[in-house]
Design an enzyme around this catalytic site. Structure first.
Site, PDB file in Angstrom:
ATOM      1  N   GLU A 299      -0.988   2.240   3.740  1.00 62.12           N
ATOM      2  CA  GLU A 299      -0.890   1.028   2.925  1.00 62.12           C
ATOM      3  C   GLU A 299      -2.254   0.587   2.404  1.00 62.12           C
ATOM      4  O   GLU A 299      -2.372   0.108   1.278  1.00 62.12           O
ATOM      5  CB  GLU A 299      -0.241  -0.104   3.720  1.00 62.12           C
ATOM      6  CG  GLU A 299       1.237   0.067   3.970  1.00 62.12           C
ATOM      7  CD  GLU A 299       2.018   0.240   2.689  1.00 62.12           C
ATOM      8  OE1 GLU A 299       1.808  -0.553   1.747  1.00 62.12           O
ATOM      9  OE2 GLU A 299       2.833   1.182   2.619  1.00 62.12           O
TER      10      GLU A 299
ATOM     11  N   HIS B 139       0.437  -0.623  -6.792  1.00 64.90           N
ATOM     12  CA  HIS B 139       0.473  -0.242  -5.379  1.00 64.90           C
ATOM     13  C   HIS B 139       1.536   0.834  -5.148  1.00 64.90           C
ATOM     14  O   HIS B 139       1.281   1.840  -4.468  1.00 64.90           O
ATOM     15  CB  HIS B 139       0.772  -1.483  -4.535  1.00 64.90           C
ATOM     16  CG  HIS B 139       1.001  -1.206  -3.085  1.00 64.90           C
ATOM     17  ND1 HIS B 139       0.000  -1.313  -2.133  1.00 64.90           N
ATOM     18  CD2 HIS B 139       2.114  -0.833  -2.402  1.00 64.90           C
ATOM     19  CE1 HIS B 139       0.494  -1.022  -0.949  1.00 64.90           C
ATOM     20  NE2 HIS B 139       1.777  -0.723  -1.082  1.00 64.90           N
ATOM     21  N   GLU B 140       2.718   0.642  -5.722  1.00 60.78           N
ATOM     22  CA  GLU B 140       3.794   1.611  -5.539  1.00 60.78           C
ATOM     23  C   GLU B 140       3.484   2.923  -6.252  1.00 60.78           C
ATOM     24  O   GLU B 140       3.759   4.005  -5.721  1.00 60.78           O
ATOM     25  CB  GLU B 140       5.127   1.030  -6.037  1.00 60.78           C
ATOM     26  CG  GLU B 140       5.561  -0.255  -5.347  1.00 60.78           C
ATOM     27  CD  GLU B 140       5.645  -0.127  -3.828  1.00 60.78           C
ATOM     28  OE1 GLU B 140       5.843   1.005  -3.333  1.00 60.78           O
ATOM     29  OE2 GLU B 140       5.521  -1.152  -3.131  1.00 60.78           O
TER      30      GLU B 140
END
Length: 291
Positions: A224, A144-145
């Site tokens: 996100e 995700h990062e």
């Protein structure tokens, strides 16, 4: 969340400081020499707005390291640290970005990525996250990062913040000029901006800066979803990211230290400044995604 909150707070501080410096250098006197010069003010606002956002971006990595107390893993001390570094390397290769710096910080379950450039970024995870998740879930969080970095989210947020800063600087000085003119009505002996202008612009730079943060946070929430999808793509399946989100949703966040408890944001106001969508919405978006 740390990544965007740090960026927003740093940006507000930078713009406020630049505004004070501009006042000390006499820029405001130039802008109001013959009434408020709106064309010159717009140019000044653009320089201040995007300048503040770019400075915030360029210092985002050292500020994040310092504020979170990140310990860089330059030489892994154990098997877990070696696994984290190797996992980040593998995910970065898949995402076709340069190897980020990797770090660990003490605290509740959290992780963040930051940095001005895709090939010179930082990915950090907390001890709470490492202790409370499986390796597959940790890999999903790291993915995700990495997706944030690969998607250029920090640069995108900088452009958005630059636009919002421009409005903040422009409006604060227009309102400040109006306030100053009202306070000095009938005073024909004075020239240049008065104390009302300076106080108003400094206060409004900060107040409107936080109002602009609501818009930036709204954009952040939408980014996100893309990072979640990016993590699923890097992992080759959605379930690990969904499991990681579910795990985060079930974890109890750590209590705020007394020294910063007053700055904690909760309730409806907190939702406006939230940089992440609700966990349930993120899981549902992954479930409904194709693939």
């Amino acid at each position: 969340m740390k990544r965007i909150l740090l960026f927003i707070l740093t940006n507000v501080a930078v713009v406020a400081v630049l505004g004070i410096v501009a006042s000390l250098l006499g820029v405001n006197r130039f802008l109001t020499a013959n009434g408020l010069n709106l064309s010159a003010l717009l140019g000044f606002a653009l320089i201040m707005g995007f300048g503040g956002a770019i400075i915030s971006l360029l210092i985002s990595k050292p500020v994040a390291k310092w504020s979170a107390g990140v310990r860089l893993i330059n030489d892994p001390q154990n098997a877990d640290e070696a696994w984290i570094v190797e996992t980040v390397r593998r995910l970065a290769d898949k995402a076709q970005i340069g190897m980020p710096e990797v770090g660990i910080f003490e605290g509740e379950p959290n992780a963040f990525a930051t940095g001005a450039f895709k090939n010179s970024s930082l990915v950090a995870v907390s001890t709470g996250l490492l202790q409370g998740m499986t390796k597959e879930e940790i890999e999903a969080v790291l993915g995700h990062e990495i997706a944030h970095v690969a998607n250029g989210d920090m640069v995108t947020m900088t452009l958005i913040q630059g636009v919002m800063n421009t409005f903040v600087v422009f409006l604060s000085r227009v309102i400040g000029y109006a306030v100053d003119s009202f306070l000095r009505k009938g005073d024909s002996n004075s020239s240049g901006p008065g104390i009302g202008y300076y106080v108003s612009t400094i206060v409004l730079d900060i107040v409107l800066g936080f109002a602009a943060a609501i818009v930036v946070a709204w954009f952040s929430r939408h980014r996100e979803f893309r990072a979640d999808a990016g993590a699923a793509q890097l992992m080759g399946r959605k379930q690990p990211m969904m499991n990681a989100l579910a795990r985060l949703g079930g974890m109890q966040p750590g209590e705020l230290p007394k020294a910063v408890e007053a700055m904690g944001i909760t309730g409806s106001i907190g939702k406006l400044f939230a940089t992440h969508p609700p966990i349930e919405e993120r899981i549902a978006a992954l479930q409904n995604a194709q693939g």
